[in-house]
Every structure is written in C-alpha cells, then in structure tokens.
Design a protein around this motif. Sequence first.
Motif, PDB file in Angstrom:
ATOM      1  N   THR A 222      65.808 -60.930  -9.542  1.00 16.59           N
ATOM      2  CA  THR A 222      64.517 -60.254  -9.400  1.00 16.59           C
ATOM      3  C   THR A 222      64.493 -59.011 -10.289  1.00 16.59           C
ATOM      4  OG1 THR A 222      64.309 -61.053  -7.136  1.00 16.59           O
ATOM      5  CG2 THR A 222      62.932 -59.180  -7.754  1.00 16.59           C
TER       6      THR A 222
ATOM      7  N   LEU B  94      55.886 -61.341  -6.679  1.00 16.81           N
ATOM      8  CA  LEU B  94      56.986 -61.672  -5.768  1.00 16.81           C
ATOM      9  C   LEU B  94      56.520 -62.635  -4.679  1.00 16.81           C
ATOM     10  CD1 LEU B  94      58.513 -58.106  -5.343  1.00 16.81           C
ATOM     11  CD2 LEU B  94      59.265 -59.914  -6.894  1.00 16.81           C
TER      12      LEU B  94
ATOM     13  N   GLY C 162      62.814 -63.517  -7.564  1.00  9.51           N
ATOM     14  CA  GLY C 162      61.468 -63.070  -7.230  1.00  9.51           C
ATOM     15  C   GLY C 162      61.106 -63.282  -5.778  1.00  9.51           C
TER      16      GLY C 162
END
Length: 252
Positions: free
Chosen positions: A220, A29, A87
């Motif tokens: 994400t 991330l 992300g």
Amino acid sequence: MMTRRGVVLGVWLLGISLISPARAGLESLQYLSEEYKPFNYTQPSGHPAGLAVELLERIWKRTHTQPQVIRFLPWARAYQRLQLQPGTVLFSTARTRTRDSLFHWACPIARTPIVLLALRSRQLHLDNLQQLATYHVMAVRADVGEQLLHTQTDSWLKLDTTHNLELALKQLRAGRIDVLSFNERVARQVWQEMGEQDAALQTLWSLGEQEFCFAFSPGTSTQLIAQFRQALQQEVSSEGYPQLLERYQLRH
C-alpha cells in the motif's frame, strides 16, 4: 504557434493531472471489516456503525475523501485479503508482536483486554495456562484470541476454531466447549445481546491488553498511509475522542 488541437490536448492533460491525485487518494483503498461490536458492526438498516467506523468517517472528512464502501466479511477471509491484496485496509485489527511486521499500521482505535471466558456455573479455575490441556478451548479463526493462545502456549494447545463469535458463544452456553478466547468487551456485549446475563460469564485468565488499529496490506502507498495516520492522530488528540470512547463503553 499552438494549434487548436494542441490547446485541446493541453487542457485534457491538465485535467488528468488535477484529477489523478484525487483518484490516488484514500478513495483508492479497499475498506474491510467484520462484525465486532462495539468497534465495527452493521446496523439493522444495513449501515455500518461503531467506534472504528466513526473514526474512519471523521478521517475521510478531514482528508476531503468521499465516504467509501465498507465491506463486512468473516474475519479469516478479510485477514487473508489483507495479506494478499495491496491497497487493503482492515479494521479493527489487534496489533500483536506476531502481526506487527506483516502490515502497516495506523493506531490507535482503542485498547481492550483479550481473555479466556467460561460459564460461571461451571466453576472452572486456572492457576496457569498448562491447565488448559484438560479443557475444550475454542477461538475465532485467525482472530487475536487464537494467535495469542498459540503464542503463549507454544502451540501445544489443541484449539478448536469457528468463523463466528456468536456461534462460539452458543457452543459455550450449550456446554460443548469449556473456554473461549476472545476480546472481553466484544464477547460480553454479544453475550448480552443473545439474552444472557453478563454475570453468567467468568473471566478465567487475561492474555493481555491489546491495541486495536487500522491495518494496511503490504504494498500500500506509504504516502496514503502517512496521510491516514496524520488524520487519525488529529482525531485521537481532539476533545471528542474521549467522549467517543465513553459512548461505546471503551474508555478505561
């Protein structure tokens, strides 16, 4: 019979299978933040600090994640990346009704009021938000203070914006604006760091207490978000969390 080449290939594939989960973990991330003391800020040494940063570091420790780089950007730019880049994690982000469906959330970091501030020496007074039409009002661009004002005034209010809280406070101090919409605790702390007395600021109006969270961009991994949420809840439920709030003067 497996050849030597087949054994080597098998060992290599096994290595990939063992490494992949780590690469797909919280290390994958991108962590974005802004100068928003005491939630998140950079120290004179250049290292990140603040309540949210400490919580994030504890989450990394719980999930066996190596410490990651936290990039500090102007809020509007970081918020745009949150909207566009899967992300991405942005903190500390107020979870408002307008934003709720736009992102995924891990909450809470803390709760704090969003207010309208003025110089006490100006002796301004508000009976309702419609009276703001007679004042010069400012907020930080894309900040919750701007969004809440637009929501609660049905967007009729003419509102100036800037990219930086300190610039807005300087405008207020110089009398170039009348009212500032922002997180009360953050604004008052920066105001005092500018060498001003806390009593010189007057809270004219509360736009409501907001929950501040880690916001995740659309796209994400839901597994990563679930892992992050679980670790955050463990921290928030721990004995150390109230002490952490106390240390950053964010405990009610």
